[in-house]
Design a protein around this motif. Structure first.
Motif, PDB file in Angstrom:
ATOM      1  N   LEU A   1       0.829  -1.199   0.000  1.00  0.00           N
ATOM      2  CA  LEU A   1       0.000   0.000   0.000  1.00  0.00           C
ATOM      3  C   LEU A   1       0.868   1.255   0.000  1.00  0.00           C
ATOM      4  N   GLY A   2       1.939   1.229   0.790  1.00  0.00           N
ATOM      5  CA  GLY A   2       2.848   2.369   0.805  1.00  0.00           C
ATOM      6  C   GLY A   2       3.452   2.616  -0.563  1.00  0.00           C
ATOM      7  N   GLY A   3       3.807   1.531  -1.253  1.00  0.00           N
ATOM      8  CA  GLY A   3       4.371   1.659  -2.585  1.00  0.00           C
ATOM      9  C   GLY A   3       3.385   2.171  -3.613  1.00  0.00           C
ATOM     10  N   GLN A   4       2.089   2.029  -3.304  1.00  0.00           N
ATOM     11  CA  GLN A   4       1.049   2.518  -4.208  1.00  0.00           C
ATOM     12  C   GLN A   4       0.598   3.932  -3.859  1.00  0.00           C
ATOM     13  N   GLY A   5       1.305   4.548  -2.895  1.00  0.00           N
ATOM     14  CA  GLY A   5       1.013   5.937  -2.558  1.00  0.00           C
ATOM     15  C   GLY A   5      -0.076   6.145  -1.530  1.00  0.00           C
ATOM     16  N   VAL A   6      -0.500   5.067  -0.833  1.00  0.00           N
ATOM     17  CA  VAL A   6      -1.518   5.215   0.199  1.00  0.00           C
ATOM     18  C   VAL A   6      -0.893   5.866   1.430  1.00  0.00           C
ATOM     19  N   ASP A   7      -1.552   6.864   1.971  1.00  0.00           N
ATOM     20  CA  ASP A   7      -1.051   7.565   3.153  1.00  0.00           C
ATOM     21  C   ASP A   7      -0.916   6.588   4.319  1.00  0.00           C
ATOM     22  N   ALA A   8       0.165   6.714   5.068  1.00  0.00           N
ATOM     23  CA  ALA A   8       0.444   5.782   6.166  1.00  0.00           C
ATOM     24  C   ALA A   8      -0.675   5.764   7.204  1.00  0.00           C
ATOM     25  N   THR A   9      -1.375   6.884   7.373  1.00  0.00           N
ATOM     26  CA  THR A   9      -2.446   6.947   8.363  1.00  0.00           C
ATOM     27  C   THR A   9      -3.684   6.160   7.930  1.00  0.00           C
ATOM     28  N   GLU A  10      -3.768   5.793   6.651  1.00  0.00           N
ATOM     29  CA  GLU A  10      -4.931   5.065   6.138  1.00  0.00           C
ATOM     30  C   GLU A  10      -4.673   3.566   5.972  1.00  0.00           C
ATOM     31  N   VAL A  11      -3.422   3.147   6.097  1.00  0.00           N
ATOM     32  CA  VAL A  11      -3.069   1.764   5.784  1.00  0.00           C
ATOM     33  C   VAL A  11      -3.850   0.774   6.641  1.00  0.00           C
ATOM     34  N   ASN A  12      -3.842   0.960   7.956  1.00  0.00           N
ATOM     35  CA  ASN A  12      -4.509   0.030   8.856  1.00  0.00           C
ATOM     36  C   ASN A  12      -6.006  -0.025   8.577  1.00  0.00           C
ATOM     37  N   HIS A  13      -6.596   1.150   8.379  1.00  0.00           N
ATOM     38  CA  HIS A  13      -8.034   1.228   8.113  1.00  0.00           C
ATOM     39  C   HIS A  13      -8.387   0.480   6.829  1.00  0.00           C
ATOM     40  N   ARG A  14      -7.652   0.752   5.777  1.00  0.00           N
ATOM     41  CA  ARG A  14      -7.944   0.130   4.485  1.00  0.00           C
ATOM     42  C   ARG A  14      -7.763  -1.396   4.534  1.00  0.00           C
ATOM     43  N   LEU A  15      -6.685  -1.850   5.156  1.00  0.00           N
ATOM     44  CA  LEU A  15      -6.450  -3.287   5.219  1.00  0.00           C
ATOM     45  C   LEU A  15      -7.494  -3.984   6.079  1.00  0.00           C
ATOM     46  N   SER A  16      -7.960  -3.321   7.115  1.00  0.00           N
ATOM     47  CA  SER A  16      -9.040  -3.890   7.925  1.00  0.00           C
ATOM     48  C   SER A  16     -10.315  -4.020   7.101  1.00  0.00           C
ATOM     49  N   MET A  17     -10.632  -2.990   6.338  1.00  0.00           N
ATOM     50  CA  MET A  17     -11.815  -3.017   5.481  1.00  0.00           C
ATOM     51  C   MET A  17     -11.740  -4.142   4.459  1.00  0.00           C
ATOM     52  N   ALA A  18     -10.536  -4.414   3.968  1.00  0.00           N
ATOM     53  CA  ALA A  18     -10.342  -5.406   2.914  1.00  0.00           C
ATOM     54  C   ALA A  18      -9.935  -6.768   3.452  1.00  0.00           C
ATOM     55  N   GLU A  19     -10.016  -6.952   4.766  1.00  0.00           N
ATOM     56  CA  GLU A  19      -9.610  -8.215   5.394  1.00  0.00           C
ATOM     57  C   GLU A  19      -8.188  -8.603   4.990  1.00  0.00           C
ATOM     58  N   GLY A  20      -7.315  -7.607   4.931  1.00  0.00           N
ATOM     59  CA  GLY A  20      -5.909  -7.849   4.648  1.00  0.00           C
ATOM     60  C   GLY A  20      -5.561  -7.998   3.189  1.00  0.00           C
ATOM     61  N   ALA A  21      -6.524  -7.803   2.297  1.00  0.00           N
ATOM     62  CA  ALA A  21      -6.266  -7.968   0.860  1.00  0.00           C
ATOM     63  C   ALA A  21      -5.756  -6.647   0.273  1.00  0.00           C
ATOM     64  N   PRO A  22      -4.484  -6.556  -0.079  1.00  0.00           N
ATOM     65  CA  PRO A  22      -3.896  -5.262  -0.450  1.00  0.00           C
ATOM     66  C   PRO A  22      -4.418  -4.659  -1.743  1.00  0.00           C
ATOM     67  N   MET A  23      -4.643  -5.468  -2.770  1.00  0.00           N
ATOM     68  CA  MET A  23      -5.142  -4.903  -4.027  1.00  0.00           C
ATOM     69  C   MET A  23      -6.520  -4.279  -3.835  1.00  0.00           C
ATOM     70  N   GLU A  24      -7.335  -4.919  -3.039  1.00  0.00           N
ATOM     71  CA  GLU A  24      -8.660  -4.363  -2.757  1.00  0.00           C
ATOM     72  C   GLU A  24      -8.536  -3.106  -1.906  1.00  0.00           C
ATOM     73  N   ALA A  25      -7.628  -3.136  -0.942  1.00  0.00           N
ATOM     74  CA  ALA A  25      -7.441  -1.978  -0.063  1.00  0.00           C
ATOM     75  C   ALA A  25      -7.014  -0.744  -0.846  1.00  0.00           C
ATOM     76  N   VAL A  26      -6.153  -0.933  -1.826  1.00  0.00           N
ATOM     77  CA  VAL A  26      -5.700   0.186  -2.659  1.00  0.00           C
ATOM     78  C   VAL A  26      -6.859   0.765  -3.467  1.00  0.00           C
ATOM     79  N   ALA A  27      -7.782  -0.103  -3.884  1.00  0.00           N
ATOM     80  CA  ALA A  27      -8.844   0.315  -4.804  1.00  0.00           C
ATOM     81  C   ALA A  27      -9.960   1.098  -4.133  1.00  0.00           C
ATOM     82  N   PHE A  28     -10.031   1.101  -2.806  1.00  0.00           N
ATOM     83  CA  PHE A  28     -11.101   1.846  -2.143  1.00  0.00           C
ATOM     84  C   PHE A  28     -11.017   3.329  -2.493  1.00  0.00           C
TER      85      PHE A  28
END
Length: 317
Positions: free
Chosen positions: A175-202
């Motif tokens: 997620l960091g490599g895709q430009g996702v802000d560090a403050t959003e990483v945990n939130h996004r991965l929780s929403m996506a049940e740990g699935a990074p491609m889905e987390a990036v797409a939100f």
């Protein structure tokens, strides 16, 4: 250089070695979550097979350039279609026609079946005939989220590869490599049940919708108001969020570490105080409703919205 994320490279290297040795089977079945890179892996392996250089995929040969342009004549991609989101028998027949055509680039041909576990019985049986008599230099890549939803006869004629799920550290790094802000990483991965491609797409709408659902389910105790809110939501997104809360609460009851957005933790803490048997019954209901919505496009939304609201309130949070 392999463009895949690190958790997918061991599997891709195995396939590369088998291909280099001339032992690649004509049907590969990839099992995993799309959000973990299932489709990225399927696309990469297809590119690998179609590349005509010694060091694959080279990215420079004519075949690779056609792939980059999205116009390679020897690649066919089949995906579920329609409201029912199934792969129909007519689509599989298209696969049969493609298999018997001569490769226009003089090399291999690749057919990707995206969502192969969404074939109905007729399309699965039609595909089975093709798997029993594979064409030389033609390769099928089946991508499925569930092994159990495929006919045993189809599974038995494929080389099965199961994707590894990324660790939290690998997913966060992606997620960091895709430009996702560090403050959003945990939130996004929780929403996506740990699935990074889905987390990036939100998108922002998905993040805001998630937070609205947290706030509403945490505070709302009026049946009519809650049912009306549920009626306005995207069903699959809401049901998945409810399932995540219930699963997190059950893990808490067994003293298992749970990664959650800060916004969700108070609600899940309260939910973990509910009797486990009640949580499991509610979980079964969510799964049953999810399956019904997937298979019945005309399910009465007002009716199930009211039923869901009543069952949530029955948990006596």
């Amino acid at each position: 250089m392999n463009p895949l994320p690190e958790w997918l490279t061991p599997l891709s290297h195995r396939v590369e070695q088998i291909l280099a040795q001339g032992r690649l089977p004509h049907a590969l079945l990839l099992i995993g979550r799309p959000g973990d890179g299932l489709h990225e892996l399927g696309r990469y392996l297809g590119d690998l097979i179609l590349c005509q250089a010694d060091n694959r995929p080279c990215g420079q040969c004519k075949s690779c350039l056609l792939l980059k342009a999205g116009v390679h004549p020897d690649r066919l991609t089949i995906e579920p279609e329609g409201k029912s989101e199934v792969i129909k028998v007519a689509q599989v027949r298209e696969v049969g026609h493609f298999m018997h055509e001569t490769a226009q680039q003089g090399g291999n041909k690749v057919i990707r079946l995206v969502g192969a576990d969404r074939m109905n019985i007729a399309s699965a049986n039609a595909l089975l005939k093709m798997l029993e008599e594979p064409n030389r230099d033609t390769y099928l890549i089946l991508e499925a989220g569930s092994l159990s939803r495929l006919l045993p006869t189809v599974r038995s004629r494929c080389r099965i590869y199961k994707l590894d799920r990324p660790t939290f550290e690998q997913a966060a790094s992606y997620l960091g490599g895709q430009g996702v802000d560090a403050t959003e990483v945990n939130h996004r991965l929780s929403m996506a049940e740990g699935a990074p491609m889905e987390a990036v797409a939100f998108d922002q709408d998905a993040l805001e919708s998630w937070n609205r659902q947290v706030a509403t389910f945490q505070r709302e105790r009026d049946f009519s108001a809650l049912a009306a809110f549920i009626h306005q939501q995207i069903p699959q997104r809401l049901l998945r969020q409810l399932l995540l809360w219930v699963d997190a609460a059950l893990r808490m009851q067994h003293n298992t570490e749970v990664i959650l957005p800060d916004t969700d933790r108070p609600l899940v803490d309260r939910l973990s105080q509910v009797e486990g048997a009640s949580l499991f019954r509610f979980r079964d209901y969510i799964l049953e409703l999810t399956g019904s919505l997937q298979n019945q496009a005309n399910l009465n939304q007002q009716m199930w919205s009211e039923q869901l609201a009543a069952r949530w309130l029955e948990l006596q949070l």
